[in-house]
Design an enzyme around this catalytic site. Sequence first.
Site, mmCIF file in Angstrom:
data_model
loop_
_atom_site.group_PDB
_atom_site.id
_atom_site.type_symbol
_atom_site.label_atom_id
_atom_site.label_comp_id
_atom_site.label_asym_id
_atom_site.label_seq_id
_atom_site.Cartn_x
_atom_site.Cartn_y
_atom_site.Cartn_z
ATOM 1 N N SER A 95 0.803 -1.231 0.000
ATOM 2 C CA SER A 95 0.000 0.000 0.000
ATOM 3 C C SER A 95 0.830 1.273 0.000
ATOM 4 O O SER A 95 0.282 2.367 -0.049
ATOM 5 C CB SER A 95 -0.923 0.011 1.214
ATOM 6 O OG SER A 95 -0.161 -0.052 2.401
ATOM 7 N N ARG A 228 -6.851 8.758 -10.312
ATOM 8 C CA ARG A 228 -7.441 8.975 -8.994
ATOM 9 C C ARG A 228 -6.371 9.408 -7.979
ATOM 10 O O ARG A 228 -5.293 8.841 -7.911
ATOM 11 C CB ARG A 228 -8.112 7.680 -8.515
ATOM 12 C CG ARG A 228 -8.804 7.787 -7.150
ATOM 13 C CD ARG A 228 -7.918 7.313 -6.010
ATOM 14 N NE ARG A 228 -8.655 7.230 -4.742
ATOM 15 C CZ ARG A 228 -8.077 7.019 -3.569
ATOM 16 N NH1 ARG A 228 -6.780 6.838 -3.488
ATOM 17 N NH2 ARG A 228 -8.796 6.957 -2.471
ATOM 18 N N THR A 251 -6.056 7.688 7.689
ATOM 19 C CA THR A 251 -5.955 6.513 6.830
ATOM 20 C C THR A 251 -7.367 6.063 6.497
ATOM 21 O O THR A 251 -8.317 6.413 7.192
ATOM 22 C CB THR A 251 -5.168 5.390 7.541
ATOM 23 O OG1 THR A 251 -5.017 4.281 6.638
ATOM 24 C CG2 THR A 251 -5.861 4.901 8.790
HETATM 25 C C1 SD4 Z 1 -6.209 6.763 -0.082
HETATM 26 N N1 SD4 Z 1 -6.184 7.116 2.305
HETATM 27 O O1 SD4 Z 1 -5.595 6.775 -1.141
HETATM 28 C C2 SD4 Z 1 -5.389 6.791 1.161
HETATM 29 C C3 SD4 Z 1 -4.596 5.589 1.273
HETATM 30 C C4 SD4 Z 1 -5.233 4.533 1.938
HETATM 31 O O2 SD4 Z 1 -5.659 3.775 4.093
HETATM 32 O O3 SD4 Z 1 -5.656 3.632 1.308
HETATM 33 N N2 SD4 Z 1 -5.232 4.693 3.246
HETATM 34 O O4 SD4 Z 1 -7.425 6.722 -0.012
#
Ligand code: SD4
Length: 342
Positions: A95, A228, A251
């Site tokens: 990630s 995106r 997050t």
């Molecule tokens: C997003 N918040 O791209 C970020 C990364 C993610 O847990 O997945 N965070 O949406």
Amino acid sequence: MVGGRSTLVLSMKRRQFIRFGAALGALSVVKPGQASTVLSQSFQGKASGPIVLSTWNHGLAANEGAWKVLKNGGSALDAVQNGVMVTEADLSNRSVGVGGRPDRDGHVTLDACIMSGDSRCGSVAFLEGIAHPISVARAVMERTQHVMLVGDGARQFALEQGFETAKMPIDEVKKDYQEWRKMNKDLFKKPNINHENHDTIGMIAMDAEGKLAGACTTSGWAYKMHGRVGDSPIIGAGLFVDDQVGAATATGLGEAIIRVAGSHTVVELMRHGYSPFDACKEACMRIISKHSDFDLKGLQCGFIALDKEGNYGAYSIYNGFNFALRTTEGEALIDAKFDRSW
Ligand code: SD4
């Protein structure tokens, strides 16, 4: 994309222990139960002296990187950069950084931002092929008149500045992606909101001088639409820091966090007297209240926050979110409080 299911399983194992050592740094393993008081109370608490907090269990290694700077009297800004670079370089992380999953067209596009408590900030989004987007974000902050560079422009700047390149996706991730393509022929359908495909590293820290800083970096939502961008590189959404108040990072589903300017909301709530824990909780409640058009099932978001006095707290919409804490007294992986269960 997240460390997904494996992250959750790992985090459940990891939360069984807490390592606390003397201020001198000798760490010992505390067996399950022995540290139950600390574990049950630590979703909020207070540290005196330097402190660093980061999202998820990969935050333990990242905090280690940050602590190398903080323990030697270094700045919070250097610490958060050093810390999240550990995660960006971890090829097993799906990630964040080089090991991240691609979008649905096969491109790994990276988002990152950094902010200092004196309000300086820098950000990159939709950046491809650069190993450490957080360092490029810092260079945007320190070497340009801008806050945010995206896409080809961000890459061009990174190359001009001599930042390390990297081939992405890495082979293992590419294989997974090819499997995913076979299973998902309709690339234009709305992607599912899935708690397993979100994860990122958000880190906030205070140094020995009481200065604050934060960093946030991610490859974003796995198999997202090409182009995106989530909350992570957006100052005020994925991260916000103000030396006069505190710091917060987020997050989870970036689209939902952007909708409420999540991290800025947390810091503003602290400015108006909320504790870090209460501010994180209120931001989660606001996300819930602003999503009457969504099926909330699976809409995971979490926040961690730190105020200028060293108080910290965390909250998430669903269970399963944890954060890593490091202070002069030791380190811990702590489950956040949450509003609802899956
Ligand atoms: C997003 N918040 O791209 C970020 C990364 C993610 O847990 O997945 N965070 O949406």
